[in-house]
Motif scaffolding. Structure first.
Motif: not given
Length: 578
Positions: A322-327, A380-382, A393-395, A422-424
């Motif tokens: 799977l991909t790390a950080g993926e939801t 990742y998202d931020g 936290w910064s996006p 990523s996603g919390g």
């Protein structure tokens, strides 16, 4: 005293007579209804002046009770048996109809026997019948079979027969939502033309295999119902009937057949075995026969494709690569005979990869700009940056490499910790030690006491931690005069009176770069004049003076006493006497 033919007392009130038609003048016989409570009137020929009692001998006509053979929404089929051999020659049968639940409830309709396609002389032992058309759905009608003798007398044969027409059925019955234990059914209300009536609906269902059925009532204003308590993966036949106020049901149309869904698995859970591996487990529904389980893995970022997996008898499955950080949204459904249950879904976000490298790129009084190298194989998202007192936290998007940590104190050192999010979820920490903010300059720099020999400079403390200050006179005696002070004050001397001087003040701190300088321009006070002896006459006073060192461009002269007041501005070029 009036009494019945069997000797019982007659105690009916006058309203019974209101059943007589207003346009008839025949004689009538009042009879009891032999099959139940109530009374009915029998007309017979009478053409003589009252108060004479009219009397006629009626021959008994053997006839069975008027019977309802079948009834529909707008028609009723009635039947009876009559022995025509015992009927008086010329006697004919007719049917009397009355609608009792309409506004015009006392209107009579006579249907001649021959007009309903039945022979005028019924053969011996043969059954007679008639189909009455033009009725209204969901109403109450009363029918009576009458024999009319050649003399004109009318004889009612048997009791009055009540007939309830059926209501129009609901239309377009549809199963909307089907689950393992519930079915949502909807329909269109019955046709309301022809003065049709109904009160409510009866929803009925039957499990086909066991033939066990149930029903529920639904108000006439509703057009849907939810049937609950059903068995999973069973076939049910469902019908919806409209019902009148007299509890008469509509004709039952062919029911719809629905198979309930399979019971989905329960207690779906996900355990993370690493940044790229998940283990999914679930529980089977008790008593539910199945062929296996279908798993669907959906990445929400859509950076990788969905996956479909099959599990035979196992209640767990491991998902790798799977991909790390993926939801991921993982759905598990039970499968039997190519039928699939509702998916039970659970979401899980994998831990993202951490920061590859980070360092301070630039500093300001209240913030630090970091260069951050983000992972290339992770979602990742931020970026989250924290220190001992605060977290921000910064996006960020793919390709970004600069992140600002704000809300800091000037002239302070921070040990920063950087996380990819990523996603919390947060990655492992990356430490950036000894990150420093810039010093803030002194505030409200202003002149204090100014003389021809000294100038005082004042300011308010700079924001932040403990500081020292550097105050400079930028053009004093053609040399740079510098003072290092702790207090918010510096005094400079040795000036040329009346000349303009420039000053700067900045904050200092060991191992920190000086703050930006704050500049101030101040003019030294001019030196005092030397007043020469006065010269007086009877009508004038002569004033003269000698100017001091430094610069001066005008003089201000004041002369006053109890009765005289003079103020005069003089330039340097003017004569110095008055």
């Amino acid at each position: 005293m009036l009494q019945w033919s069997d000797g019982s007392p007659y105690n009916l009130s006058a309203p019974v007579m209101s059943l007589l038609s207003a346009n008839q003048t025949d004689c009538f016989a009042l009879q009891r209804n032999a099959t139940g409570p109530g009374y009915f009137l029998t007309a017979f020929f009478c053409d003589m002046a009252l108060p004479y009692l009219c009397h006629i001998q009626l021959m008994p006509i053997p006839v069975s009770s008027l019977q309802l053979v079948d009834v529909w929404e707008t028609a009723a089929h009635l039947g009876w048996n009559v022995d025509a051999a015992k009927m008086t020659s010329g006697t004919r049968l007719s049917l009397h109809q009355q609608q009792h639940d309409s506004a015009d409830s006392h209107t009579d309709h006579w249907l001649p026997h021959a007009a309903v396609h039945t022979p005028a002389h019924t053969p011996l032992g043969k059954q007679g019948s008639v189909t009455v058309l033009g009725l209204c759905p969901g109403h109450l009608y009363r029918f009576a079979l009458r024999a009319t003798h050649p003399s004109g007398a009318v004889q009612t044969l048997g009791p009055v027969l009540p007939v309830y027409t059926r209501p129009n059925p609901p239309r377009n019955i549809t199963a909307r939502t089907i689950s393992a234990n519930h079915i949502s059914v909807s329909w269109i209300p019955p046709d309301s033309s022809q003065n049709a009536q109904f009160k409510r609906y009866a929803v009925r269902w039957r499990e086909v295999e066991s033939a066990e059925g149930q029903s529920l009532w639904v108000d006439g204003n509703e057009t849907s119902a939810v049937i609950g308590g059903l068995l999973a993966y069973h076939e049910y036949s469902i019908s919806v009937l409209s019902v009148t106020v007299h509890e008469v049901e509509s004709c039952e149309l062919p029911p719809i057949t629905v198979v309930t869904a399979l019971s989905p698995p329960s207690a779906v859970s996900v355990v993370e075995l690493g940044r790229t591996t998940l283990r999914v487990c679930w529980e089977a529904h008790p008593g539910q026969v199945h062929d296996g389980y279908f798993l669907l893995l959906r990445p929400l970022s859509q950076q990788s494709p969905s996956r479909e997996l099959w599990a035979n008898g196992s209640l767990c499955s491991t998902l790798s690569m799977l991909t790390a950080g993926e939801t991921y949204e993982v759905g598990v459904a039970l499968v039997r005979h190519r039928a699939r249950s509702e998916e039970k879904r659970v979401r899980h976000t994998l831990m993202p990869e951490g920061v590859v490298f980070a360092m301070p790129l630039s500093a300001h009084t209240h913030s630090i700009v970091l260069y951050v190298q983000l992972p290339s194989t992770s979602v990742y998202d931020g970026v989250r940056i924290s220190h001992a007192l605060n977290t921000s936290w910064s996006p960020v998007a793919r390709g970004d490499d600069r992140v600002v940590m704000g809300d800091l104190s000037p002239g302070s050192e921070y040990d920063l910790t950087v996380f990819v999010t990523s996603g919390g979820r947060s990655s492992d920490a990356y430490h950036v030690p000894h990150a420093k903010t810039c010093l803030a300059g002194p505030r409200h720099v202003r002149e204090g006491r100014v003389t021809d020999k000294a100038i005082e400079i004042l300011w308010d403390p700079a924001e932040g931690q403990t500081h020292t200050y550097e105050a400079m006179c930028l053009d004093c005696a053609h040399t740079l005069m510098v003072q290092k002070v702790v207090e918010q004050r510096a005094v400079f001397s040795g000036f040329i009176p009346g000349r303009v001087f420039n000053f700067s003040v900045r904050s200092e701190k060991e191992s920190y770069k000086d703050s930006l300088a704050v500049y101030l321009t101040v003019r030294a006070a001019p030196s005092a004049i030397v007043l020469l002896p006065l010269k007086r006459t009877t009508s004038a006073i002569t004033v003269s003076w000698r100017e001091g060192p430094g610069l001066c461009d005008r003089f201000l002269l004041f002369i006053s006493n109890m009765t005289f007041n003079l103020q005069k501005m003089l330039s340097v070029a003017e004569p110095r006497w008055v």
